[in-house]
Scaffold this active site. Structure first.
Site, short mmCIF file in Angstrom:
data_model
loop_
_atom_site.label_atom_id
_atom_site.label_comp_id
_atom_site.label_asym_id
_atom_site.label_seq_id
_atom_site.Cartn_x
_atom_site.Cartn_y
_atom_site.Cartn_z
CE LYS A 87 43.06 36.82 44.16
NZ LYS A 87 42.44 38.03 44.76
CD GLU A 109 52.64 34.03 42.98
OE1 GLU A 109 53.03 32.94 42.49
OE2 GLU A 109 51.77 34.74 42.46
CB SER A 376 35.92 41.23 42.95
OG SER A 376 36.52 42.29 43.68
C1 LIG Z 1 42.68 39.33 44.24
C2 LIG Z 1 41.49 40.19 44.22
C3 LIG Z 1 41.27 41.14 43.19
C4 LIG Z 1 42.26 41.42 42.11
O1 LIG Z 1 42.50 40.40 41.21
P1 LIG Z 1 41.96 40.40 39.71
O2 LIG Z 1 42.70 39.30 39.07
O3 LIG Z 1 42.25 41.74 39.10
O4 LIG Z 1 40.50 40.16 39.78
C5 LIG Z 1 40.08 41.86 43.21
N1 LIG Z 1 39.16 41.69 44.18
C6 LIG Z 1 39.34 40.81 45.19
C7 LIG Z 1 38.29 40.69 46.24
C8 LIG Z 1 40.51 40.02 45.24
O5 LIG Z 1 40.69 39.16 46.25
#
Ligand SMILES: *Cc1c(COP(=O)(O)O)cnc(C)c1O
Length: 392
Positions: A87, A109, A376
């Protein structure tokens, strides 16, 4: 992509009142101009390198691969980024854009607090005021993230209306934004919302795939056979996918949360179960009731429980260029524990959905084939929850 009106095929666009269209178009114009200037590009790239710690490595999960006995599994380590997830890539972009546009305040938010922490971090760094709206129920549940946001100096606005959760936080943040949309900017947390946000957030996140494609070619001398990522709103997934869209031999797979099971109704599998319609200012597949109201959604990974999905994903699904599958809570927990114990990497529950899918298909593939998973984020935030659940 997208076209001038922000459409990816029939998805996306600006399903908002005309005065807001004008404001979104201003943001778009500023973005188009500013993002091409050397001063913006150099500043962002410098922060990616020296602040976020990019490029994030690709790690060959050898023991996981051997355990499953099939395709080789590789992980793109977005979990190693400063703040622990992907993010920060778009939050830095949004905060820099806000400063270059002379905005006085960034508003957003947050549900579980992940977007809130990443944005508060970026705003602290860039030196711009940040205001995060969060439901009181979520504030109670997400103490570590709430504390971090306070330390980082953002203004946290507790939302006490309605169900006191994400949905009400969205309404509250949006009302604040509408008080002065010329001087404020609303920082959307994924590839969703009205144009230009799905495009902008994709562009900021596309660094993931750009790096991954070059790294994989360099290290393996070829491209992966399958690339996969979890899909909530879809930002980490589109960030990985974008660089590979023209590589026809690379299979692209997005993984949605099946929650307690697709048949139970307790899930957030927008692509598998959704219908076409408008939500939060854009057209997409979404989960809605007979009257068009968004349905309550559920996933063990709070970052994935969103009733809509980014417009470009909807188009990729229709075109057949990407496929979307669903992984349930149980498979997610299994992947979370397996990756932790076999590789010493505790993944975010969101990311564990993509790991689970890779584990599922690796067994059925040959050892000459390769799968690249976008990891992610890291699972520190989920550790106590899982320990309680499993009685550790
Ligand atoms: C917020 C988040 C997601 C989901 O958001 P996307 O916009 O679909 O990428 C996925 N993995 C992590 C670690 C997150 O914090």
């Amino acid at each position: 992509m997208p076209d001038e009106k922000g459409y990816f095929g029939e998805y996306g666009g600006q399903v908002i009142p005309p005065d807001l269209v004008a404001i979104m178009n201003d943001i778009n114009r500023a973005y188009q101009e500013i993002s091409k200037t050397p001063s913006f590009k150099d500043e962002l790239n410098d922060l990616y390198t020296h602040y976020v710690g990019r490029p994030s490595p690709i790690f060959y999960a050898k023991r996981l691969t051997e355990k499953l006995g099939g395709a080789k599994i590789f992980l793109k380590r977005e979990d190693l980024n400063h703040t622990g997830a992907h993010k920060i890539n778009h939050c830095l972009g949004e905060a820099l854009l806000a400063r270059h546009m002379g905005k006085t305040k960034v508003i957003a938010e947050t549900g579980a607090g992940q977007h809130g922490v990443a944005l508060a971090t970026a705003c602290a760094l860039v030196g711009i005021d940040c205001e995060i709206h969060m439901g009181e129920v979520d504030i109670e549940k997400e103490r570590p993230n709430v504390t971090k946001m306070k330390i980082l100096g953002c203004t946290l606005v507790p939302v006490s209306r309605g169900t006191r959760t994400l949905k009400d936080a969205v309404d509250s943040a949006f009302e604040e934004y509408l008080k002065d949309p010329v001087n404020f900017i609303y920082a959307i947390g994924s590839v969703v919302g009205p144009h230009p946000f799905p495009m902008m957030v994709r562009d900021f996140q596309s660094i993931i795939g750009k790096e991954a494609r070059a790294q994989f070619l360099e290290e393996q001398g070829r491209l992966p056979d399958v690339i996969t990522a979890c899909v909530g709103g879809g930002s980490n997934a589109i960030g990985l996918f974008t660089a590979f869209l023209d590589d026809e031999l690379v299979d692209i797979v997005g993984v949605e949360p099946a929650g307690r099971g697709l048949e139970t109704g307790e899930h957030a599998a927008t692509m598998s179960k959704g219908v076409k319609g408008a939500l939060h200012g854009f057209e997409c597949y979404n989960l809605q009731d007979q009257s068009g109201e968004p349905l309550p959604v559920y996933s063990i990974a709070s970052g994935l429980d969103y009733p809509g999905v980014g417009p470009q994903h909807c188009l990729l699904k229709d075109l057949g260029r990407a496929k979307y599958v669903a992984i349930d809570d149980e498979e997610c927990i299994d992947a979370f524990m397996t990756l932790s114990r076999v590789e010493g990497i505790i993944p975010a529950l969101e990311s564990a959905h993509a790991v689970a899918y890779a584990m599922k298909i690796a067994k059925k593939m040959s050892s000459n084939e390769t799968i690249l998973v976008n990891l992610s984020g890291r699972g520190d935030k989920d550790a106590y929850f899982i320990a309680d659940k499993l009685g550790l």
